[in-house]
Design a protein around this motif. Sequence first.
Motif, short mmCIF file in Angstrom:
data_model
loop_
_atom_site.label_atom_id
_atom_site.label_comp_id
_atom_site.label_asym_id
_atom_site.label_seq_id
_atom_site.Cartn_x
_atom_site.Cartn_y
_atom_site.Cartn_z
N HIS A 55 -30.65 118.57 -32.62
CA HIS A 55 -31.75 119.42 -31.89
C HIS A 55 -32.51 120.40 -32.76
O HIS A 55 -33.76 120.58 -32.84
N SER A 56 -31.73 121.05 -33.64
CA SER A 56 -32.41 122.15 -34.41
C SER A 56 -33.18 121.42 -35.54
O SER A 56 -34.47 122.09 -35.87
N LYS A 57 -32.87 120.15 -36.02
CA LYS A 57 -33.81 119.48 -37.09
C LYS A 57 -35.18 119.29 -36.08
O LYS A 57 -36.14 119.27 -36.93
N ALA A 58 -35.08 118.62 -35.16
CA ALA A 58 -36.09 118.22 -34.37
C ALA A 58 -37.04 119.51 -34.03
O ALA A 58 -38.33 119.44 -33.86
N GLY A 67 -43.25 113.54 -33.51
CA GLY A 67 -44.13 112.54 -34.27
C GLY A 67 -43.73 111.98 -35.43
O GLY A 67 -42.29 111.63 -35.36
N GLU A 68 -44.30 111.51 -36.45
CA GLU A 68 -44.14 110.75 -37.40
C GLU A 68 -42.87 111.03 -38.15
O GLU A 68 -42.09 110.58 -38.70
N LEU A 69 -42.73 112.32 -38.30
CA LEU A 69 -41.63 112.92 -39.11
C LEU A 69 -40.51 113.60 -38.48
O LEU A 69 -39.34 113.80 -39.50
N ASN A 70 -40.40 113.75 -37.23
CA ASN A 70 -39.30 114.16 -36.61
C ASN A 70 -38.97 113.50 -35.44
O ASN A 70 -37.77 113.73 -34.85
N GLN A 71 -39.28 112.21 -35.42
CA GLN A 71 -38.82 111.31 -34.28
C GLN A 71 -37.35 110.68 -34.50
O GLN A 71 -36.70 110.71 -33.50
N LYS A 72 -37.17 110.64 -35.78
CA LYS A 72 -35.54 110.37 -35.95
C LYS A 72 -34.79 111.37 -35.27
O LYS A 72 -33.85 111.07 -34.78
N TYR A 73 -34.90 112.61 -35.57
CA TYR A 73 -33.90 113.69 -35.02
C TYR A 73 -34.08 113.85 -33.45
O TYR A 73 -32.92 114.22 -33.07
N PHE A 74 -35.24 113.55 -33.24
CA PHE A 74 -35.29 113.55 -31.54
C PHE A 74 -34.54 112.58 -30.80
O PHE A 74 -33.75 112.86 -30.12
#
Length: 340
Positions: A95-98, A172-179
């Motif tokens: 969650h913090s990364k997202a 988006g493109e760079l934080n979808q993994k963390y989400f």
Amino acid sequence: MNLLFSTVLEGGLKFPSDVTRKRGTGGGAREKMAFLRCRRDPCGVICLILTYFSVFYADYVVIQYVLIPAYSDSVWCTLHGSVFNLILLLLLACHSKAVFSDPGMVPLPDTAIDFSDLRSQSSRMNERGCEGWTVCSRCETYRPPRAHHCRVCQRCIRRMDHHCPWINNCVGELNQKYFIQFLFYTGMASLYSMVLVVSAWVWRIRNERGGDAEKEGEETPSKHLIVAHYIILLVESVLFGVFVMVIFYDQLVSIITDETPIEQMRNRLMIKDRASSSSSSSSTSSSQLPHHPSHTRKPKLALLREVFGRGSVFCWLLPLHSSPPSVGGITYSALPDYDV
């Protein structure tokens, strides 16, 4: 005059110095204002507080009212407590990364650019083969293919999925993994807490039935408090669990089909417009209607690796930084020459 715009490397836009400009605030100041506007979104702040409160409340109830009373004399208390807190730790890390990761904001130029001439030449732009590139009238900048403008962040986001108030940020493109990882661990924590609460409740009922003679008529406030905590945690786990699992499924489907929800809605509207136009005017051919170029479909595993990284599948479960598809950052093709 003909201008050849340079290639976008590492997510950065480079504009030539002889572009027609108009007076405006600097790109750095506008980026800071957009960042503050996003972070100060009232709905996003409330959702962040609610998220952390729910996580810590679940941890408190599980440890204090579930594990200690039911498994205090067993090794299962330590085992369940360690596993549950590990899941919550990964949940908070994802969650913090997202929240604090850049979702893929399209950088702004140093000064605003006058696009009035370019907007009037959209037909010429399409003839030159740059359908993927568009001009954002709000950001006053060029945006790469599949980028969309977020009204909350006041910025264009590369491959924008949606703006999520639960992370107070765009997906988006760079934080979808963390989400997606945050959704996965939230679902696991919800399911795990439900199993622990139900098992503890059954254990408590069995103990009360076994000691009816000693505890008959004993209605202490602590017992009502424990039951209240059980019910609240069950309701919280069911609501959050179902909610995140539905979004988790939608996220995986959008990755596998290589279409964001914005693109899906746009394609549906285009199909509906074509159907209505063809039914109203049979003489008009479908080739004359505007057609949005579809991007090349890739294998499903390749699409998943673009989001979660090219490492081992087990690394997909950890909030680790994954290397972008191309070496040296996200690379886009060069913009063709425009007549300004």
